[in-house]
Design an enzyme around this catalytic site. Structure first.
Site, mmCIF file in Angstrom:
data_model
loop_
_atom_site.group_PDB
_atom_site.id
_atom_site.type_symbol
_atom_site.label_atom_id
_atom_site.label_comp_id
_atom_site.label_asym_id
_atom_site.label_seq_id
_atom_site.Cartn_x
_atom_site.Cartn_y
_atom_site.Cartn_z
ATOM 1 N N ASP A 251 0.821 -1.205 0.000
ATOM 2 C CA ASP A 251 0.000 0.000 0.000
ATOM 3 C C ASP A 251 0.859 1.261 0.000
ATOM 4 O OD1 ASP A 251 -2.342 -1.445 -0.077
ATOM 5 O OD2 ASP A 251 -2.452 -1.639 2.095
ATOM 6 N N HIS A 275 -3.208 -2.904 -4.713
ATOM 7 C CA HIS A 275 -4.434 -2.118 -4.881
ATOM 8 C C HIS A 275 -4.106 -1.227 -6.070
ATOM 9 C CE1 HIS A 275 -6.034 -2.207 -0.461
ATOM 10 N NE2 HIS A 275 -6.638 -3.103 -1.202
ATOM 11 N N LYS A 310 -11.669 -6.439 -4.447
ATOM 12 C CA LYS A 310 -12.917 -6.614 -3.668
ATOM 13 C C LYS A 310 -14.152 -6.370 -4.525
ATOM 14 C CE LYS A 310 -11.004 -5.580 0.932
ATOM 15 N NZ LYS A 310 -9.730 -4.939 0.740
ATOM 16 N N ASP A 313 -20.206 -7.115 -7.379
ATOM 17 C CA ASP A 313 -21.315 -6.804 -8.289
ATOM 18 C C ASP A 313 -21.858 -8.107 -8.886
ATOM 19 O OD1 ASP A 313 -23.069 -5.307 -9.909
ATOM 20 O OD2 ASP A 313 -21.599 -3.675 -9.989
ATOM 21 N N THR A 317 -21.136 -7.900 -14.661
ATOM 22 C CA THR A 317 -20.358 -6.658 -14.481
ATOM 23 C C THR A 317 -18.930 -7.000 -14.053
ATOM 24 O OG1 THR A 317 -22.381 -5.531 -13.823
ATOM 25 C CG2 THR A 317 -20.313 -4.427 -13.284
ATOM 26 N N SER A 365 -11.394 -7.153 8.754
ATOM 27 C CA SER A 365 -10.703 -6.917 10.023
ATOM 28 C C SER A 365 -11.180 -5.638 10.702
ATOM 29 C CB SER A 365 -9.196 -6.802 9.758
ATOM 30 O OG SER A 365 -8.950 -5.803 8.786
ATOM 31 N N GLN A 430 -9.398 0.031 11.371
ATOM 32 C CA GLN A 430 -8.583 -1.185 11.255
ATOM 33 C C GLN A 430 -8.276 -1.736 12.653
ATOM 34 O OE1 GLN A 430 -7.917 -3.723 9.764
ATOM 35 N NE2 GLN A 430 -6.091 -3.540 8.466
ATOM 36 N N TYR A 432 -5.924 -4.662 14.810
ATOM 37 C CA TYR A 432 -4.748 -5.522 14.651
ATOM 38 C C TYR A 432 -4.697 -6.630 15.688
ATOM 39 C CZ TYR A 432 -2.916 -2.113 11.366
ATOM 40 O OH TYR A 432 -2.745 -1.307 10.284
ATOM 41 N N GLY A 450 0.666 -4.811 5.880
ATOM 42 C CA GLY A 450 1.005 -3.591 5.141
ATOM 43 C C GLY A 450 1.819 -2.648 5.996
ATOM 44 N N ARG A 451 1.090 -1.815 6.766
ATOM 45 C CA ARG A 451 1.797 -0.780 7.534
ATOM 46 C C ARG A 451 2.737 -1.320 8.600
ATOM 47 N NH1 ARG A 451 -3.702 2.458 8.164
ATOM 48 N NH2 ARG A 451 -4.385 0.295 7.968
HETATM 49 O O1 S5P Z 1 -10.674 -7.266 6.110
HETATM 50 C C1 S5P Z 1 -9.729 -6.823 5.499
HETATM 51 C C2 S5P Z 1 -9.440 -7.225 4.216
HETATM 52 C C3 S5P Z 1 -8.324 -6.729 3.594
HETATM 53 S S1 S5P Z 1 -7.891 -7.356 2.080
HETATM 54 N N1 S5P Z 1 -8.908 -5.949 6.114
HETATM 55 C C4 S5P Z 1 -7.817 -5.426 5.493
HETATM 56 O O2 S5P Z 1 -7.101 -4.644 6.131
HETATM 57 N N2 S5P Z 1 -7.531 -5.787 4.206
HETATM 58 C C5 S5P Z 1 -6.383 -5.205 3.480
HETATM 59 O O3 S5P Z 1 -5.191 -5.620 4.129
HETATM 60 C C6 S5P Z 1 -6.388 -3.688 3.495
HETATM 61 O O4 S5P Z 1 -6.981 -3.181 2.331
HETATM 62 C C7 S5P Z 1 -4.931 -3.337 3.575
HETATM 63 O O5 S5P Z 1 -4.424 -3.167 2.268
HETATM 64 C C8 S5P Z 1 -4.267 -4.558 4.190
HETATM 65 C C9 S5P Z 1 -3.871 -4.342 5.644
HETATM 66 O O6 S5P Z 1 -3.003 -3.285 5.764
HETATM 67 P P1 S5P Z 1 -2.337 -2.862 7.153
HETATM 68 O O7 S5P Z 1 -1.533 -1.664 6.761
HETATM 69 O O8 S5P Z 1 -3.429 -2.506 8.112
HETATM 70 O O9 S5P Z 1 -1.486 -4.034 7.563
#
Ligand code: S5P
Length: 487
Positions: A251, A275, A310, A313, A317, A365, A430, A432, A450-451
């Site tokens: 990302d 993405h 993700k 539709d 489509t 998540s 989000q 974790y 990602g982060r």
């Molecule tokens: O439920 C989800 C599904 C996905 S694919 N939760 C998520 O966070 N993701 C993806 O996982 C989200 O789009 C992001 O690109 C990655 C998690 O990133 P992080 O930076 O929080 O580790």
């Protein structure tokens, strides 16, 4: 590269005899943590009460390292190696630093204690090495504090792959003793019989190769053949070969930076998640250039690509979205994510597309997500995959997804994963969990990160990714070994 032993035979013999006499190495029948009986047992803790042996070891360590490696500090891995490091430090006037096992919950809360400067080279000292994980943990913390870790010296190397593991993480290991020379020395001195020696040799070679054989069997005979989807078979093969279940969520905004992170972390990941619509790709030609480079890197480093589009539709489509310009996802991604919301049509539209598999988002998540809130949503996502086993590689889920269909195996991809340095979410929903929690409690096979990696500067990406790789792989092996224990 095998660990270096440069000590002359007289020294090896002298140390081996002392270790035997003080009970640091014992022969007999000892039950190990795993329940199996071993004909040899190492307990180096006893040496701390033997000043002569402590001095001997400290002298040998100094002799081995001093002329060959210039270090500014030393760090002993708790506990046995701590007093040894203290001796070396005080006798040779090299500053010592200390790495705690756990950070204090009060005061400064520091993990690394002592007075040091970033950029200092630090030599790690350890008593016994099996896999090298304690040294790696220590090195990780020291590196995070700006110290340079390139070398480690150990009293005894059990010759069970620790040196190679350390080498893979940029650490050269030197050992004063290895099991084989130790056995030879003790036999020549008449302290053990040749039967005792060969019993130990057989045991050590069997236990190491037994574990590897079991793991090999598990992946090649139990897991991979049971996957119906070609993409999940391929992913498992890569995971096993590279010993990683880390998926990088790339990302970053700048597409050239995405390629840079792919190049840097390629050796440590099994999957790279894009993405593509969030990158600063200005026109179709740039998109084509980007995906060509990314595909080349995927081939070079052997990882797969999942576009996290993700889709949600109706099938007709989604079919057009998959192939339309500029992104033409079906042409380059190995997998793509879809929501289960539209029902089976969202999977049906993939029939006939041979090179791309589907990953169904079953439970996100983020806080308050409907996958968790709406009862049975997750299970319904699973139900729509019935009949699409060849197309579906698995599910994205933040908690265990129980597949009750006989003989069907799917992979679980879990995002929202952090190392133990993390507290709280990202302020935008989000959530974790830690690596062990994601894999052992929540059922993840692949962790999406990602982060957790990218928040660090690019000079630290590799080091942090390696920590995710290491923790992730050992938790996955533990989970799978438990799951298939009786089969
Ligand atoms: O439920 C989800 C599904 C996905 S694919 N939760 C998520 O966070 N993701 C993806 O996982 C989200 O789009 C992001 O690109 C990655 C998690 O990133 P992080 O930076 O929080 O580790």
């Amino acid at each position: 590269m095998p660990s270096t032993v440069t000590m002359d035979l007289q020294k090896v013999k002298a140390l081996a005899v002392n270790m035997f006499k003080c009970g640091a190495v014992k022969f007999g029948s000892f039950q190990l943590k795993s329940g199996i009986y071993s004909p040899i047992y190492f307990d180096l803790r006893v040496i701390i009460s033997k000043p002569d042996i402590m001095n001997q070891i400290s002298d040998y360590i100094w002799a081995e390292m001093e002329s060959r490696y210039s270090f500014d500090s030393i760090c002993g891995v708790p506990y046995t190696a701590l007093p040894i490091a203290t001796l070396v430090s005080a006798n040779r006037s090299v500053p010592m630093i200390l790495r705690r096992k756990e950070a204090k919950m009060y005061g400064t809360g520091k993990l690394v204690e002592g007075a040091y400067k970033p950029g200092w080279r630090c030599l790690i000292i350890e008593d016994v090495v099996t896999t090298g994980s304690s040294i790696l943990e220590t090195a990780e913390s020291l590196r995070q504090h700006g110290l340079v870790v390139e070398e480690a010296i150990v009293i005894l190397d059990r010759e069970q792959g620790g040196d190679q593991n350390l080498e893979n993480h940029g650490i050269k290991m030197t050992s004063l003793l290895q099991v084989q020379p130790l056995l030879i020395a003790l036999e020549t001195e008449g302290l053990i019989t040749s039967e005792q020696k060969s019993k130990v040799e057989t045991f050590l070679s069997r236990t190491t190769s037994k574990f590897n054989l079991k793991l090999d069997n598990l992946f090649k005979k139990k897991l991979i053949p049971r996957m119906t989807c070609t993409a999940s078979k391929k992913l498992l093969r890569i995971m096993y070969k590279k010993k990683t279940n880390l998926c990088l969520a790339a990302d970053l905004q700048n597409w050239t930076e995405v390629l840079e992170v792919a190049r840097t972390l390629g050796p440590h990941i099994c999957l790279l998640r894009t993405h593509i619509d969030t990158y600063n790709l200005e026109n179709y030609y740039q998109v084509v250039e980007f995906r060509k480079h990314l595909k080349d890197l995927a081939t070079k480093f052997d990882f797969m690509i999942m576009e996290d589009r993700k889709f949600a539709d109706i099938g007709s489509t989604v079919q057009r979205q998959l192939t339309s310009k500029p992104f033409e996802i079906a042409q380059w991604a190995d997998m793509v994510t879809v929501h289960g919301l539209p029902g089976p049509g969202v999977l049906q539209c993939f029939e006939g597309l041979e090179n791309i598999a589907v990953v169904v988002i079953a439970e996100m998540s983020s806080t308050g997500n409907l996958g968790r809130k709406v009862s049975d949503y997750k299970h319904e996502c699973l139900k729509i995959t019935d009949g699409y086993d060849k197309i579906v590689a698995g599910f994205v889920s933040h908690s265990k997804i129980r597949v009750d269909r006989k003989d069907t195996f799917f992979l679980q991809f879990t995002p929202g994963v952090a190392l133990n340095d993390y507290t709280g979410g990202d302020g935008l929903g989000q959530q974790y969990v830690y690596v062990d929690d994601a894999i052992l409690d929540r059922g993840a096979d692949v962790i999406i990160v990602g982060r957790g990696i990218l928040k660090h500067g690019n000079e630290n990406w590799r080091e942090v990714a390696e920590e995710f790789q290491r923790n992730g792989w050992s938790a996955l092996v533990q989970k799978l070994m438990n799951k298939f224990r009786d089969t």
